[in-house]
Write an enzyme that holds these catalytic residues in place. Sequence first.
Site, PDB file in Angstrom:
ATOM      1  N   ASP A 128      61.521 -20.914  38.060  1.00 42.36           N
ATOM      2  CA  ASP A 128      60.525 -20.694  37.003  1.00 42.36           C
ATOM      3  C   ASP A 128      60.833 -21.552  35.773  1.00 42.36           C
ATOM      4  O   ASP A 128      59.989 -21.711  34.897  1.00 42.36           O
ATOM      5  CB  ASP A 128      60.576 -19.220  36.550  1.00 42.36           C
ATOM      6  CG  ASP A 128      59.354 -18.429  36.982  1.00 42.36           C
ATOM      7  OD1 ASP A 128      58.289 -19.038  37.165  1.00 42.36           O
ATOM      8  OD2 ASP A 128      59.491 -17.205  37.133  1.00 42.36           O
ATOM      9  N   LYS A 180      51.773 -16.379  45.503  1.00 43.14           N
ATOM     10  CA  LYS A 180      52.998 -17.198  45.585  1.00 43.14           C
ATOM     11  C   LYS A 180      53.615 -17.075  46.980  1.00 43.14           C
ATOM     12  O   LYS A 180      54.037 -18.053  47.598  1.00 43.14           O
ATOM     13  CB  LYS A 180      54.000 -16.765  44.493  1.00 43.14           C
ATOM     14  CG  LYS A 180      53.552 -17.179  43.094  1.00 43.14           C
ATOM     15  CD  LYS A 180      54.349 -16.539  41.964  1.00 43.14           C
ATOM     16  CE  LYS A 180      53.724 -16.894  40.612  1.00 43.14           C
ATOM     17  NZ  LYS A 180      54.357 -16.283  39.445  1.00 43.14           N
ATOM     18  N   GLN A 204      58.843 -11.700  38.529  1.00 42.21           N
ATOM     19  CA  GLN A 204      57.508 -11.752  37.926  1.00 42.21           C
ATOM     20  C   GLN A 204      57.510 -11.022  36.576  1.00 42.21           C
ATOM     21  O   GLN A 204      57.996  -9.895  36.461  1.00 42.21           O
ATOM     22  CB  GLN A 204      56.475 -11.130  38.889  1.00 42.21           C
ATOM     23  CG  GLN A 204      55.039 -11.283  38.453  1.00 42.21           C
ATOM     24  CD  GLN A 204      54.545 -12.741  38.398  1.00 42.21           C
ATOM     25  OE1 GLN A 204      55.025 -13.603  39.135  1.00 42.21           O
ATOM     26  NE2 GLN A 204      53.603 -13.013  37.526  1.00 42.21           N
TER      27      GLN A 204
HETATM   28  N1  GUN Z   1      53.936 -14.070  34.467  1.00 39.86           N
HETATM   29  C1  GUN Z   1      52.907 -14.885  34.088  1.00 39.86           C
HETATM   30  N2  GUN Z   1      53.174 -16.163  34.437  1.00 39.86           N
HETATM   31  C2  GUN Z   1      54.390 -16.157  35.034  1.00 39.86           C
HETATM   32  C3  GUN Z   1      55.180 -17.190  35.614  1.00 39.86           C
HETATM   33  O1  GUN Z   1      54.835 -18.382  35.637  1.00 39.86           O
HETATM   34  N3  GUN Z   1      56.365 -16.774  36.137  1.00 39.86           N
HETATM   35  C4  GUN Z   1      56.774 -15.479  36.111  1.00 39.86           C
HETATM   36  N4  GUN Z   1      57.970 -15.194  36.635  1.00 39.86           N
HETATM   37  N5  GUN Z   1      56.070 -14.513  35.573  1.00 39.86           N
HETATM   38  C5  GUN Z   1      54.874 -14.851  35.050  1.00 39.86           C
END
Ligand code: GUN
Length: 294
Positions: free
Chosen positions: A121, A54, A98
């Site tokens: 998100d 990311k 995350q």
């Molecule tokens: N963990 C697995 N997928 C995601 C996501 O799309 N966003 C976040 N913040 N954590 C995750």
Amino acid sequence: MSAKIISGKEVAETIRKELKVEVDELKEKYGVTPGLVTILVGENPASVSYVTAKQKAAHELGFYSIQDNQPADIAEDALLALIEKYNNNPAIHGILVQLPLPRHVNETKVLYAINPDKDVDGFHPVNVGKMVIGERCFLPCTPHGILELIIRSGAQTKGAEVVVVGRSNIVGKPMVNLMLQKRAGGDATVTVCHTSTKNMVEHTKRADILIVAAGRPKVITADMVKDGAVVIDVGVNRIGKTPEGKAILCGDVDFDAIKEKASAITPVPGGVGPMTITMLMKNTVQAAKQAAGL
Ligand code: GUN
């Protein structure tokens, strides 16, 4: 017949090129640089690799980006205070924590703490609620990316039988809601299967579009798939390591067998994963524009 491979990697590259043009223009014309912070608690290897990807994407697009690493034993209050700090930082337009978080931290409390205007998100209940009633909001990145792939694959969703395997808050539940919406890429008849579903094959066999986010390697086998179905594999399972120490990945569907039966299928890696990251970038640009009143 061998299925068309839906390359999320290629679609993601196309969208990122479009985004780069938009970001450059935002900077030059309006002096706005999209800002993203990714907060990582602990050192879960999968989470480390996701946030690294990311950050790399944010950097390539010319964002202002911060990778904020916190120890696995951070107190819940300290994490909430950190989020509040970024809520109040005008250079940051998107905040991503995350998941999963360590067990001593209340995930819901953390998601509630993020300003919904910075919730790139799309996990804050305000954004979840808006998504369900079809209002403009930040859409959760993985289901949004899948929607883009389905639309661009040319699959007809109106009236189609869509079966979603998995009911997580991150993928399954929002996916069901997006496929239900009465608009392009939606308007489908949607079924959701989960761990208590009886005779799963009866449902999956009916699917014109099968979306699998079960979190278990190769749970969907060829006998569970209808001839000509479009199969979207959300799974990323680490099933071993190469001699060089690189993770060997596989999806939730038996790709090799199902590609001989489906009309189109996403690979793992290179399918849904790159789209998730791209949609995060798109949401961050949207957040920056909204903050600037554009
Ligand atoms: N963990 C697995 N997928 C995601 C996501 O799309 N966003 C976040 N913040 N954590 C995750």
